[in-house]
Structure formats: structure tokens, C-alpha cells
Design a protein around this motif. Sequence first.
Motif, PDB file in Angstrom:
ATOM      1  N   PHE A 198      52.298   0.343  47.218  1.00 12.01           N
ATOM      2  CA  PHE A 198      50.894   0.213  47.609  1.00 12.01           C
ATOM      3  C   PHE A 198      50.013   1.187  46.841  1.00 12.01           C
ATOM      4  CE2 PHE A 198      47.520   2.312  49.988  1.00 12.01           C
ATOM      5  CZ  PHE A 198      46.615   1.280  50.058  1.00 12.01           C
ATOM      6  N   TRP A 199      50.423   2.462  46.771  1.00 13.01           N
ATOM      7  CA  TRP A 199      49.570   3.462  46.123  1.00 13.01           C
ATOM      8  C   TRP A 199      49.433   3.185  44.632  1.00 13.01           C
ATOM      9  CZ3 TRP A 199      46.344   5.954  48.915  1.00 13.01           C
ATOM     10  CH2 TRP A 199      46.660   6.307  50.229  1.00 13.01           C
ATOM     11  N   VAL A 200      50.458   2.599  44.017  1.00 18.46           N
ATOM     12  CA  VAL A 200      50.350   2.200  42.615  1.00 18.46           C
ATOM     13  C   VAL A 200      49.307   1.086  42.465  1.00 18.46           C
ATOM     14  CG1 VAL A 200      51.566   1.129  40.670  1.00 18.46           C
ATOM     15  CG2 VAL A 200      52.689   2.922  42.003  1.00 18.46           C
ATOM     16  N   VAL A 201      49.396   0.090  43.353  1.00 18.04           N
ATOM     17  CA  VAL A 201      48.428  -1.014  43.313  1.00 18.04           C
ATOM     18  C   VAL A 201      47.025  -0.505  43.598  1.00 18.04           C
ATOM     19  CG1 VAL A 201      47.756  -3.189  44.410  1.00 18.04           C
ATOM     20  CG2 VAL A 201      50.163  -2.730  43.934  1.00 18.04           C
ATOM     21  N   TYR A 202      46.914   0.394  44.559  1.00 22.30           N
ATOM     22  CA  TYR A 202      45.594   0.944  44.894  1.00 22.30           C
ATOM     23  C   TYR A 202      45.000   1.688  43.708  1.00 22.30           C
ATOM     24  CZ  TYR A 202      41.969   3.513  47.377  1.00 22.30           C
ATOM     25  OH  TYR A 202      40.766   4.031  47.784  1.00 22.30           O
ATOM     26  N   GLY A 203      45.833   2.433  42.983  1.00 23.80           N
ATOM     27  CA  GLY A 203      45.351   3.103  41.781  1.00 23.80           C
ATOM     28  C   GLY A 203      44.850   2.119  40.741  1.00 23.80           C
ATOM     29  N   ALA A 204      45.576   0.988  40.596  1.00 27.58           N
ATOM     30  CA  ALA A 204      45.143  -0.042  39.646  1.00 27.58           C
ATOM     31  C   ALA A 204      43.795  -0.634  40.057  1.00 27.58           C
ATOM     32  CB  ALA A 204      46.202  -1.143  39.555  1.00 27.58           C
ATOM     33  N   LEU A 205      43.600  -0.847  41.372  1.00 29.44           N
ATOM     34  CA  LEU A 205      42.319  -1.390  41.844  1.00 29.44           C
ATOM     35  C   LEU A 205      41.180  -0.416  41.617  1.00 29.44           C
ATOM     36  CD1 LEU A 205      44.162  -3.541  43.578  1.00 29.44           C
ATOM     37  CD2 LEU A 205      42.129  -3.590  45.003  1.00 29.44           C
ATOM     38  N   VAL A 206      41.417   0.855  41.918  1.00 25.40           N
ATOM     39  CA  VAL A 206      40.360   1.849  41.742  1.00 25.40           C
ATOM     40  C   VAL A 206      39.943   1.937  40.276  1.00 25.40           C
ATOM     41  CG1 VAL A 206      39.833   4.315  41.877  1.00 25.40           C
ATOM     42  CG2 VAL A 206      41.019   3.189  43.765  1.00 25.40           C
ATOM     43  N   ILE A 207      40.928   1.960  39.385  1.00 24.70           N
ATOM     44  CA  ILE A 207      40.623   2.046  37.952  1.00 24.70           C
ATOM     45  C   ILE A 207      39.909   0.786  37.469  1.00 24.70           C
ATOM     46  CG2 ILE A 207      41.646   2.154  35.651  1.00 24.70           C
ATOM     47  CD1 ILE A 207      43.864   3.893  36.864  1.00 24.70           C
ATOM     48  N   SER A 208      40.450  -0.390  37.854  1.00 26.40           N
ATOM     49  CA  SER A 208      39.893  -1.650  37.351  1.00 26.40           C
ATOM     50  C   SER A 208      38.484  -1.891  37.868  1.00 26.40           C
ATOM     51  CB  SER A 208      40.809  -2.815  37.753  1.00 26.40           C
ATOM     52  OG  SER A 208      42.102  -2.657  37.223  1.00 26.40           O
ATOM     53  N   TYR A 209      38.337  -1.949  39.205  1.00 29.32           N
ATOM     54  CA  TYR A 209      37.030  -2.250  39.764  1.00 29.32           C
ATOM     55  C   TYR A 209      36.055  -1.097  39.568  1.00 29.32           C
ATOM     56  CZ  TYR A 209      38.804  -6.484  41.973  1.00 29.32           C
ATOM     57  OH  TYR A 209      39.332  -7.725  42.192  1.00 29.32           O
ATOM     58  N   GLY A 210      36.572   0.155  39.556  1.00 27.85           N
ATOM     59  CA  GLY A 210      35.687   1.287  39.319  1.00 27.85           C
ATOM     60  C   GLY A 210      35.076   1.246  37.935  1.00 27.85           C
ATOM     61  N   ARG A 211      35.889   0.983  36.918  1.00 27.12           N
ATOM     62  CA  ARG A 211      35.371   0.925  35.549  1.00 27.12           C
ATOM     63  C   ARG A 211      34.451  -0.271  35.351  1.00 27.12           C
ATOM     64  NH1 ARG A 211      40.322   2.669  31.440  1.00 27.12           N
ATOM     65  NH2 ARG A 211      40.470   4.845  32.148  1.00 27.12           N
ATOM     66  N   ILE A 212      34.833  -1.417  35.939  1.00 29.81           N
ATOM     67  CA  ILE A 212      33.962  -2.595  35.829  1.00 29.81           C
ATOM     68  C   ILE A 212      32.600  -2.312  36.447  1.00 29.81           C
ATOM     69  CG2 ILE A 212      33.620  -4.959  36.633  1.00 29.81           C
ATOM     70  CD1 ILE A 212      36.649  -5.362  36.409  1.00 29.81           C
ATOM     71  N   GLY A 213      32.610  -1.777  37.661  1.00 30.25           N
ATOM     72  CA  GLY A 213      31.353  -1.502  38.352  1.00 30.25           C
ATOM     73  C   GLY A 213      30.495  -0.471  37.645  1.00 30.25           C
ATOM     74  N   MET A 214      31.106   0.613  37.181  1.00 27.12           N
ATOM     75  CA  MET A 214      30.324   1.668  36.526  1.00 27.12           C
ATOM     76  C   MET A 214      29.736   1.183  35.210  1.00 27.12           C
ATOM     77  SD  MET A 214      30.199   4.092  38.608  1.00 27.12           S
ATOM     78  CE  MET A 214      29.317   5.204  37.515  1.00 27.12           C
TER      79      MET A 214
END
Length: 349
Positions: A198-214
Motif C-alpha cells: 500500500f505505501w509503495v502505491v501511495y507513494g506512486a500516487l503522491v508523485i504522479s498526481y502531485g506532479r501533474i497537479g503542480m
Amino acid sequence: MDRINKTSMSKNTQQDCQMEMDNTSMRVPLAILYALFFLFGLAGNLLALWVFLRVHPKKNSVRIFLINLALADLLLVICLPFRVVYHSNHNRWVLSPLLCRIVGNIFYMNMYISIVLLGFISVDRYLKFQRASCRRVFLQSRWSALLCCVIWTVSLAAVTPLIVQTPENGELQKCFQYKKLQNSKWKAYFNFAVVGIFWVVYGALVISYGRIGMKLLTASRNKPDFPNAAKYNKTAWKSFFVLFLFTICFVPYHSVRIFYIMSQMEKDGISCDRKKVLDKTNEVVLLLFALNSCLDPVMYFLLCSSIRKVMLKIICNCFSKQITRGLINSSETPQDQPKVSVVELNTVT
């Protein structure tokens, strides 16, 4: 004799503690909330599957991931009525112990399938946003379909031993209760591994959606007169909203889960008060865990513009039909109403 007396006293203490946990006031709220999750989750995911499979059958990688995500959520919500019955019946399981293990493990299996699929969706969207060349090879529809088959196969293979194996010292009338894992430490390590995934997937989501949004927010602010500036801003906040939903639903559970598993592995056991705190906390964060099955259809609406257009078209058609019927009925005069002859009245009577 002393060992026997200590063992009997320990069993009595555990029974008394379990009775205190069973008489909790959380049973009724849990039953009501799980029932609501079942109704909304069933309706939302059935509607999503119908749109994906019948109304808009276009094939692409995100759509294949979303179909499997809706299917996993649908299987998960089917498990919820068993929890409703269990909590409504004073936390007593009256069905087969095997069915208890099937329902419990299928519930968690489908939830973690959803988590992994959400991770792949985030990576797919990030690669599409970056226009990476590897996306053309790895995340084509056929490869995403194969990847989904692997996810389901591995998940079923991992959960089957948990269903088949009879738990040690299992209580026949208990199902979703706190369990010690002193004699089955492999289950605890398995649970730790799942939490790590889960924490690996959560890290992938934070990086992906965070970079897209910013990046989209920066582009819209640096060039406010650009024709797509408003669209970039809206898409950025949608990405942050998806990440927010994932955080609210899953992070609290997996934060508590670490301490929950550690307490299950303790040799000397834990106090009754600590056990009750862990059990109640776990039940609360598990509600957020299950809530995700109702919120995923909202994410479908946000992620896929094509699905959003289809859904809006269906809603608009339904409203337009109702408005048209109302106008027709209100415009009819008594002279316009159909006349019934005496012969027809006699026939009816």
C-alpha cells in the motif's frame, strides 16, 4: 495444576474482555453505515460497469483498469451485507466458519486489488501527461488487460491458503474480531507485506498526481491568458481531489494497521483496555476503508472525459423526458382527453 489454573484464568479473562468488546455501542452505527455503503456502492459500480461495457465500449488502458476497478469494488460491496448481519446480531456469526473466512478474505482481496489498480491508473495518467514513449509499449490495452489478469491471479493465489486453513482456537460464533497471531506469524508477516505494498502505491500516487497537479497549476498561473489556462486549473484540482480521496480512505487504516499487527504478535498478550482501543480504532478506520467503494464511481466521473460526457448525456436525457411529459400533461385540455364510449364502459365493468 498451577499451569491449568493459569490457563483457565487466562481463558476466562479473554472471554470477559471479548464480552466487553461485544457490548459496544458501535454495533448499530456499523450496521447502518455498512448497509448504506452497500446500497450506494452497488448502484454506483453497476452503473459504471454498464457505461464501460455497453454505452462506451472504446478500448484503452485506463478504461480496462477502471472496468477491473469497478468489478473489484462490486465484489467488495457484496461482502458488506454479511457484516451488516453480523453487527446487527450482537456480533455473532451464525453461518458457516468457512463462509466467514471467504467473506473476510475476499473483502480485503478486492480492496487491495482496487489499491493496486488505482496505482497503475495514476502511473498511466502521469506517463500520458509526460508523453513518455514507454507508455505506448507498456500500457497499451492488451498489456493492461494482461496486467489485470496477473493481478487477479496473484491475489487469488495469495488469499486461497488463508481461506482453506482452519484458524487455531477459532470461535465458532465470531468472524470479524481481534485475533492473536502468535502461532501463525506468517500471517502477520503477510499482513505487513500487504501494508508495505500500500505505501509503495501511495507513494506512486503522491508523485504522479502531485506532479501533474503542480505542473498544470503552474502553467495556468504563468499564462492566465492562455486559452487552456482554465482547463489546466480544473484538471489540476481534479488530480488533487483524487489524491485527497485516496488519502482519506486508505492512509488512516494503514497507519493504524501497523500497530494492530504488532499487537497481534506480542507473546505476553496485551491488556483488555488496549485491545478495546485497537479494536474500536480499527473498526472506525475500516469504515473509511470500505467507503472508497462508494467514492470510486465519483473518480470515474472525474478521470474520464468520455465517461463524463456519457453520464451527463444520460442524466440530461432523463430530465428532458420528464420535463417533456410534464409539459404535455399540463397542456392537455378536457376536450383533448380521450373519450370512453358506453360500450367500452360496459365492457370494463
